[in-house]
Write a protein that holds these residues in place. Sequence first.
Motif, PDB file in Angstrom:
ATOM      1  N   MET A   1       0.828  -1.208   0.000  1.00 12.95           N
ATOM      2  CA  MET A   1       0.000   0.000   0.000  1.00 12.95           C
ATOM      3  C   MET A   1       0.862   1.257   0.000  1.00 12.95           C
ATOM      4  O   MET A   1       0.535   2.256  -0.646  1.00 12.95           O
ATOM      5  CB  MET A   1      -0.923   0.007   1.228  1.00 12.95           C
TER       6      MET A   1
ATOM      7  N   ARG B   1       0.762   4.271  -2.715  1.00 12.22           N
ATOM      8  CA  ARG B   1       0.615   5.670  -2.315  1.00 12.22           C
ATOM      9  C   ARG B   1       1.753   6.514  -2.872  1.00 12.22           C
ATOM     10  O   ARG B   1       1.555   7.635  -3.359  1.00 12.22           O
ATOM     11  CB  ARG B   1       0.590   5.769  -0.794  1.00 12.22           C
TER      12      ARG B   1
ATOM     13  N   TRP C   1      -4.382   1.060  -4.126  1.00 11.30           N
ATOM     14  CA  TRP C   1      -4.307   1.330  -2.685  1.00 11.30           C
ATOM     15  C   TRP C   1      -5.629   0.986  -2.008  1.00 11.30           C
ATOM     16  O   TRP C   1      -5.656   0.311  -0.967  1.00 11.30           O
ATOM     17  CB  TRP C   1      -3.958   2.797  -2.442  1.00 11.30           C
ATOM     18  N   LEU C   2      -6.719   1.432  -2.572  1.00 13.69           N
ATOM     19  CA  LEU C   2      -8.034   1.207  -1.969  1.00 13.69           C
ATOM     20  C   LEU C   2      -8.397  -0.273  -1.954  1.00 13.69           C
ATOM     21  O   LEU C   2      -9.015  -0.768  -1.003  1.00 13.69           O
ATOM     22  CB  LEU C   2      -9.098   2.009  -2.717  1.00 13.69           C
TER      23      LEU C   2
ATOM     24  N   ALA D   1      -6.462  -1.641   0.886  1.00 14.99           N
ATOM     25  CA  ALA D   1      -6.972  -1.089   2.142  1.00 14.99           C
ATOM     26  C   ALA D   1      -8.267  -1.772   2.555  1.00 14.99           C
ATOM     27  O   ALA D   1      -8.481  -2.057   3.747  1.00 14.99           O
ATOM     28  CB  ALA D   1      -7.178   0.417   2.007  1.00 14.99           C
TER      29      ALA D   1
ATOM     30  N   LEU E   1      -2.583   2.379   6.791  1.00 12.66           N
ATOM     31  CA  LEU E   1      -3.931   2.895   6.544  1.00 12.66           C
ATOM     32  C   LEU E   1      -4.003   4.401   6.765  1.00 12.66           C
ATOM     33  O   LEU E   1      -4.720   5.111   6.054  1.00 12.66           O
ATOM     34  CB  LEU E   1      -4.939   2.182   7.445  1.00 12.66           C
ATOM     35  N   SER E   2      -3.261   4.888   7.756  1.00  9.51           N
ATOM     36  CA  SER E   2      -3.345   6.312   8.085  1.00  9.51           C
ATOM     37  C   SER E   2      -2.637   7.189   7.068  1.00  9.51           C
ATOM     38  O   SER E   2      -2.987   8.360   6.903  1.00  9.51           O
ATOM     39  CB  SER E   2      -2.769   6.563   9.480  1.00  9.51           C
TER      40      SER E   2
ATOM     41  N   ASP F   1      -2.942   7.719   4.055  1.00 13.95           N
ATOM     42  CA  ASP F   1      -3.869   7.481   2.948  1.00 13.95           C
ATOM     43  C   ASP F   1      -3.886   8.599   1.921  1.00 13.95           C
ATOM     44  O   ASP F   1      -4.453   8.434   0.833  1.00 13.95           O
ATOM     45  CB  ASP F   1      -5.283   7.276   3.495  1.00 13.95           C
TER      46      ASP F   1
ATOM     47  N   LEU G   1      -8.977   7.629   2.196  1.00 16.42           N
ATOM     48  CA  LEU G   1      -9.981   7.045   3.086  1.00 16.42           C
ATOM     49  C   LEU G   1     -11.167   7.995   3.225  1.00 16.42           C
ATOM     50  O   LEU G   1     -10.990   9.195   3.432  1.00 16.42           O
ATOM     51  CB  LEU G   1      -9.391   6.788   4.473  1.00 16.42           C
TER      52      LEU G   1
ATOM     53  N   ARG H   1     -11.827   7.126   8.287  1.00 15.94           N
ATOM     54  CA  ARG H   1     -10.670   7.725   8.944  1.00 15.94           C
ATOM     55  C   ARG H   1     -10.952   7.943  10.435  1.00 15.94           C
ATOM     56  O   ARG H   1     -10.104   7.656  11.291  1.00 15.94           O
ATOM     57  CB  ARG H   1     -10.344   9.066   8.282  1.00 15.94           C
TER      58      ARG H   1
END
Length: 281
Positions: free
Chosen positions: A38, A42, A57-58, A61, A104-105, A107, A111, A116
Amino acid sequence: MSGWAEVFAADLHALERVVRANAGNEANELLLGAPGTMLVARAMLAVTGERRWADAWLESADLVWSRWLPSEEHGCDLWTQRLFGDVVQYVGAAHGFAGNVLALSLDGGLLPRGRRTELERRAVATATALAFREGELANWPPVAGWPLARRGVIRTQWCHGAPGLVTSLAGLAEDDHAFGALLAAGGELTWRAGPLAKGAGLCHGTAGNGCAFLALYRRLGDERWLERARRFAVHALAQVEASRERHGRGRYSLWTGDLGAALYAVQCIEGREGVPSLHGL
């Protein structure tokens, strides 16, 4: 020129295939699993602006999120890692909860706002539930359910322990003062434990531990943390020199070698947070 462009395009397509193929990796952790790729997606989105990297990425995620499940045993939400033949629930930055939350953060706005918010709430709850507190100090076990001291060893390093938790989570829930105090307690333990005898590097070395101080400096704005980060940088560089003198050569890697220590030292000069290669540095 067009030939070089075609070769580059083919490489990018191959990289995209790798990222998408790794989405279902059952390792469920940063260094081998989807959270790590991921970060690749990004980074490529930032460089190219192409929608395919956002989609990749999504896709990852969503799968990573779907595996973040409540644990009645531990009273929080955890991932289960299937790694090297073991089935465990790692807590730290390299292989577990903290590293996945970091991926994940970071992003870049991908997100949805509701997710989030949920990410921050669940991450704070899990980090709080698993923390060992003693006075103004805090640490976390390598694996959920393990005692803090296992086989006579308490780990305080980026890959397992307070430094990685602090560095990975310091950007979350910045208005939550209780959580900020918990992270500061992890930073205080890291400072009192001192530079790591294992070496200068990032994964389990002095430079990696010092990244926690840079994260706290950005979150809290207290110059004391920047000063501590810089003192660790000086020590890490001295460790590099001592190791080169002892072995007659350097250690040429990012995570366990001289390169990571050098990049960390640059960050300390600039007062810039992050772990090289993870935060886009």
